[in-house]
Scaffold this motif. Structure first.
Motif, PDB file in Angstrom:
ATOM      1  N   GLY A 474      40.582  42.358  32.124  1.00 23.31           N
ATOM      2  CA  GLY A 474      39.957  41.046  32.286  1.00 23.31           C
ATOM      3  C   GLY A 474      38.449  41.110  32.199  1.00 23.31           C
ATOM      4  O   GLY A 474      37.888  41.724  31.297  1.00 23.31           O
ATOM      5  N   TYR A 475      37.781  40.486  33.158  1.00 21.00           N
ATOM      6  CA  TYR A 475      36.313  40.471  33.222  1.00 21.00           C
ATOM      7  C   TYR A 475      35.817  41.282  34.418  1.00 21.00           C
ATOM      8  O   TYR A 475      34.720  41.053  34.933  1.00 21.00           O
ATOM      9  CB  TYR A 475      35.798  39.034  33.376  1.00 21.00           C
ATOM     10  N   THR A 476      36.593  42.241  34.879  1.00 24.68           N
ATOM     11  CA  THR A 476      36.340  42.846  36.188  1.00 24.68           C
ATOM     12  C   THR A 476      34.987  43.539  36.305  1.00 24.68           C
ATOM     13  O   THR A 476      34.380  43.525  37.378  1.00 24.68           O
ATOM     14  CB  THR A 476      37.462  43.830  36.532  1.00 24.68           C
ATOM     15  N   VAL A 477      34.508  44.158  35.242  1.00 26.81           N
ATOM     16  CA  VAL A 477      33.195  44.800  35.312  1.00 26.81           C
ATOM     17  C   VAL A 477      32.107  43.741  35.455  1.00 26.81           C
ATOM     18  O   VAL A 477      31.244  43.827  36.339  1.00 26.81           O
ATOM     19  CB  VAL A 477      32.935  45.667  34.070  1.00 26.81           C
ATOM     20  N   SER A 478      32.148  42.742  34.600  1.00 23.77           N
ATOM     21  CA  SER A 478      31.137  41.689  34.657  1.00 23.77           C
ATOM     22  C   SER A 478      31.173  40.964  35.999  1.00 23.77           C
ATOM     23  O   SER A 478      30.122  40.630  36.572  1.00 23.77           O
ATOM     24  CB  SER A 478      31.340  40.697  33.515  1.00 23.77           C
ATOM     25  N   GLU A 479      32.362  40.713  36.514  1.00 20.18           N
ATOM     26  CA  GLU A 479      32.474  40.065  37.825  1.00 20.18           C
ATOM     27  C   GLU A 479      31.844  40.928  38.908  1.00 20.18           C
ATOM     28  O   GLU A 479      31.093  40.432  39.765  1.00 20.18           O
ATOM     29  CB  GLU A 479      33.947  39.796  38.144  1.00 20.18           C
ATOM     30  N   SER A 480      32.108  42.217  38.881  1.00 20.41           N
ATOM     31  CA  SER A 480      31.561  43.111  39.903  1.00 20.41           C
ATOM     32  C   SER A 480      30.041  43.160  39.851  1.00 20.41           C
ATOM     33  O   SER A 480      29.363  43.127  40.893  1.00 20.41           O
ATOM     34  CB  SER A 480      32.135  44.522  39.715  1.00 20.41           C
ATOM     35  N   LEU A 481      29.479  43.239  38.645  1.00 24.02           N
ATOM     36  CA  LEU A 481      28.020  43.273  38.515  1.00 24.02           C
ATOM     37  C   LEU A 481      27.413  41.953  38.974  1.00 24.02           C
ATOM     38  O   LEU A 481      26.366  41.932  39.636  1.00 24.02           O
ATOM     39  CB  LEU A 481      27.627  43.562  37.065  1.00 24.02           C
ATOM     40  N   ASP A 482      28.060  40.850  38.622  1.00 24.05           N
ATOM     41  CA  ASP A 482      27.539  39.547  39.048  1.00 24.05           C
ATOM     42  C   ASP A 482      27.598  39.388  40.560  1.00 24.05           C
ATOM     43  O   ASP A 482      26.670  38.836  41.172  1.00 24.05           O
ATOM     44  CB  ASP A 482      28.337  38.424  38.381  1.00 24.05           C
ATOM     45  N   TYR A 483      28.658  39.847  41.184  1.00 27.26           N
ATOM     46  CA  TYR A 483      28.760  39.726  42.640  1.00 27.26           C
ATOM     47  C   TYR A 483      27.658  40.518  43.330  1.00 27.26           C
ATOM     48  O   TYR A 483      27.091  40.073  44.338  1.00 27.26           O
ATOM     49  CB  TYR A 483      30.124  40.227  43.128  1.00 27.26           C
ATOM     50  N   ALA A 484      27.337  41.703  42.804  1.00 29.39           N
ATOM     51  CA  ALA A 484      26.261  42.507  43.393  1.00 29.39           C
ATOM     52  C   ALA A 484      24.920  41.781  43.263  1.00 29.39           C
ATOM     53  O   ALA A 484      24.131  41.730  44.211  1.00 29.39           O
ATOM     54  CB  ALA A 484      26.200  43.878  42.720  1.00 29.39           C
ATOM     55  N   ALA A 541      34.905  47.336  22.538  1.00 29.38           N
ATOM     56  CA  ALA A 541      35.970  46.365  22.822  1.00 29.38           C
ATOM     57  C   ALA A 541      35.455  45.267  23.738  1.00 29.38           C
ATOM     58  O   ALA A 541      34.847  45.545  24.770  1.00 29.38           O
ATOM     59  CB  ALA A 541      37.165  47.070  23.447  1.00 29.38           C
ATOM     60  N   TRP A 542      35.740  44.031  23.372  1.00 26.59           N
ATOM     61  CA  TRP A 542      35.346  42.881  24.184  1.00 26.59           C
ATOM     62  C   TRP A 542      36.457  42.517  25.160  1.00 26.59           C
ATOM     63  O   TRP A 542      37.643  42.702  24.869  1.00 26.59           O
ATOM     64  CB  TRP A 542      35.049  41.681  23.288  1.00 26.59           C
ATOM     65  N   SER A 543      36.063  42.033  26.302  1.00 28.76           N
ATOM     66  CA  SER A 543      36.950  41.545  27.367  1.00 28.76           C
ATOM     67  C   SER A 543      37.709  42.641  28.076  1.00 28.76           C
ATOM     68  O   SER A 543      38.407  42.360  29.032  1.00 28.76           O
ATOM     69  CB  SER A 543      37.953  40.505  26.830  1.00 28.76           C
ATOM     70  N   ASN A 544      37.573  43.875  27.696  1.00 31.24           N
ATOM     71  CA  ASN A 544      38.171  44.978  28.448  1.00 31.24           C
ATOM     72  C   ASN A 544      37.286  45.288  29.655  1.00 31.24           C
ATOM     73  O   ASN A 544      36.690  46.348  29.779  1.00 31.24           O
ATOM     74  CB  ASN A 544      38.328  46.228  27.571  1.00 31.24           C
ATOM     75  N   GLY A 545      37.195  44.299  30.541  1.00 33.88           N
ATOM     76  CA  GLY A 545      36.323  44.411  31.703  1.00 33.88           C
ATOM     77  C   GLY A 545      35.064  43.577  31.584  1.00 33.88           C
ATOM     78  O   GLY A 545      34.324  43.434  32.563  1.00 33.88           O
ATOM     79  N   TYR A 546      34.823  42.999  30.412  1.00 33.35           N
ATOM     80  CA  TYR A 546      33.543  42.340  30.150  1.00 33.35           C
ATOM     81  C   TYR A 546      33.761  40.900  29.702  1.00 33.35           C
ATOM     82  O   TYR A 546      34.763  40.571  29.078  1.00 33.35           O
ATOM     83  CB  TYR A 546      32.767  43.110  29.082  1.00 33.35           C
TER      84      TYR A 546
END
Length: 608
Positions: A474-484, A541-546
């Motif tokens: 999903g977007y898990t990397v981007s979500e984690s960076l945004d939450y920080a 790869a897009w959306s693989n965490g981003y």
């Protein structure tokens, strides 16, 4: 989750453009020209669902209105009219109506929309039947005014607007009878009484309570000689004074021999017919020309906040066209009552309240562009907007994420936190800072009850310090960076207000981004809940965490701790080298988790 962004009003290109503008000094138009004349509302309108050149509309209204007005070219599937979407293209050759719109983005869709279209000859109320050719080259598109010749009906159509009203002037150059088609979206109620047509539509794409309605009142400057309704199948009910149902339309006919120009004033309201009438009375006094003058003056004043010298003609047009775009959203949702007080129907609790209200803005898209610009150039406008979103938190319990008009899900994080941190750092007032802090604090400490408010992955994040990947990344990397980053923003508000304990707690979480750094690949990458990497890793790869990008685009989202990110990369020199490497790469992308080519991939590939 709606992954699409609000590109209407985005000023990123504008801000980048300013930096290089002043090195150019060719001859420009004569001194004294109106700044409004440099604005081109058609900029960014050559777009469709596969390829966006801006996703914008040629919107007519003053800065930050409640309702915008625009011609509509799309005469195709009805679903476009229902949900919004790509209903104006600058390449379109026909106009099927002049639309009252609240659409902030093609991806979010419209609400409370309706169209008005002049017509002569045989009554044809459907989009295709009532469409007329127009010549764009001889037409006028300005923020305060649209004018075009509707060749099929021999009508010279003009449109201007106030904050909540549209004013139209249709000059019928041939024949002795004219007609106006009124076309509200989806489920609607229409009443006709003499020169007045009133009603409401419930058309929306979410974000409204059950008792929400968009009211309209249309007033002609003469008595009609005929009127009626048209149902979804084209059946005409002549002399019908009440029309109800889905996709119903109404028409008004009148004589044009003695007075060719027909004036139409339309008030919109979320409160009542009476308030729509009040809006007409307060905002369209003096008729078409006076309304246009007031709107043009408002634009001239606001565009004049930034004076530039030098630049080519095209650059100056681009500058002021972007400055116009930066004042189109969010929409006002409040109205001014008979004694001059702002009131609003709350899209959160379905009740009438005092004070301002705003909607139609995606914080993920504009927290570091529009809001930053307003804080410098339009601080008094920003104060009202910030106060309105504190009121939103009072009425709904949460700050908005993508209000359109009320809470809707769209993109990730809770970047409203950054907006209030920036405002407090710049000592911008006009809102209750303690209430604002209480609201953004919830984003950092609490699990929201629904996915369209707060941060949707907080249960996992509070436990692990990152958003874990499950069956897919999903977007898990981007979500984690945004939450920080968002936690860092909330921490700055806490510090400014003396909330020392909260500040210390939050600052400990602002380096959580490190949990997803993989030194073996040199990027942030998705991780499972058990601490193992989600793989295999593909840097393109897009959306693989981003979100709307891949590792190369999204790894840099640690704007609150540049030195910390540099340390992960091996120092500032290696960070600079990695940036140079990224800028030198060709536009490579793998579809990854999206499973198909999305328009952002296409746009990256074709832009030099």
């Amino acid at each position: 989750m709606n992954r699409k962004r609000n590109r209407i009003g985005s000023t990123f290109a504008f801000i980048c453009f300013v930096a290089g503008l002043f090195a150019y000094r060719p001859a420009l138009a004569a001194e004294g020209d109106r700044l409004l004349d440099w604005v081109n509302p058609l900029q960014g309108t050559d777009s469709n669902i596969d390829m966006s050149h801006g996703g914008t509309l040629p919107l007519v209204a003053p800065p930050w209105p409640m309702t915008h007005w625009s011609p509509q070219t799309n005469t195709g599937m009805r679903s476009f009219f229902d949900t919004g979407g790509w209903w104006f293209q600058s390449t379109g050759k026909e106009i099927c109506g002049f639309r009252a719109t609240h659409q902030p983005s093609p991806w979010m869709g419209d609400y409370g929309q309706f169209m008005v279209m002049p017509q002569t000859g045989e009554l044809k109320a459907d989009l295709g039947g009532r469409a007329s050719e127009y010549d764009q080259a001889s037409s006028t598109f300005k923020p305060d005014y649209v004018r075009m010749q509707l060749a099929k009906f021999a009508v010279d159509a003009e449109m201007t607007a106030s904050e909540r009203c549209g004013v139209m002037r249709f000059t019928f150059t041939e024949g002795d009878t004219g007609r106006i088609i009124f076309d509200p979206a989806k489920t609607s109620h229409i009443e006709i009484e003499g020169r007045t047509l009133r009603g409401y539509t419930t058309a929306n794409n979410g974000g409204v309570p059950k008792n929400w309605k968009a009211y309209f009142v249309l007033k002609l400057d003469r008595d009609p000689t005929g009127f009626g309704g048209v149902d979804d199948h084209g059946k005409v009910s002549a002399d019908a004074k009440t029309i109800d149902g889905e996709w119903v339309k109404a028409y008004l006919e009148f004589k044009t021999t003695d007075q060719r120009a027909v004036n139409v004033s339309i008030g919109t309201s979320y409160i009542s017919y009476e308030q729509a009438e009040q809006n007409i009375k307060a905002e369209t006094d003096g008729g078409f020309d006076a309304t246009r003058t007031r709107t043009a003056d408002a634009w001239e004043k606001n565009l004049g906040r930034i004076k530039i010298t030098g630049g080519t003609v095209d650059q100056r047009r681009t500058f002021y066209s972007c400055l116009y775009r930066a004042q189109t959203f969010p929409h006002k949702l409040h109205e001014i009552n008979a004694v001059g007080k702002p009131i609003h129907f709350s899209v959160y609790d379905g009740k009438l309240h005092d004070g301002p209200s705003y909607g139609d803005i995606g914080f993920w898209d504009v927290y570091r562009t529009n809001f930053s610009l307003w804080s410098l150039v339009f601080p008094e406008q920003l104060q009202e907007i910030l106060n309105a979103f504190v009121i939103t938190a009072d009425e709904s319990g949460w700050m908005p994420q993508w209000p359109s008009p009320g809470h809707r899900s769209g993109m990730i994080g809770s970047h409203v936190d950054a907006v209030y941190a920036d405002a407090i750092a710049k000592n911008i007032g006009g809102f209750d800072k303690e209430k604002a802090y209480a609201a953004v604090r919830k984003n950092a400490f609490e699990v929201p009850p629904a996915g369209n408010i707060g941060r949707s992955k907080m249960t996992e994040y509070l436990k692990l310090g990152y958003v874990p990947s499950g069956k897919d990344a999903g977007y898990t990397v981007s979500e984690s960076l945004d939450y920080a980053y968002d936690n860092w923003c909330v921490a700055q508000v806490a510090k400014a207000l003396g909330k020392t304990e909260d500040y210390d707690t939050l600052m400990k979480t602002t380096k959580n981004y490190e949990k997803l750094w993989d030194p073996e690949v040199g990027f942030f990458r998705p991780k499972k809940a058990d601490g193992t990497w989600f793989g295999p890793f593909d840097q393109f790869a897009w959306s693989n965490g981003y979100v709307e990008g891949g590792a190369w685009q999204c790894t840099w989202a640690v704007q609150h701790d540049i030195d910390g990110l540099a340390d992960l990369m091996g120092g500032r020199e290696k960070m600079a080298a990695k940036l140079d490497q990224m800028m030198g790469l060709p536009p490579i992308f793998h579809i990854g988790g999206y499973g198909k080519i999305i328009h952002e991939m296409t746009e990256m590939a074709v832009v030099p």
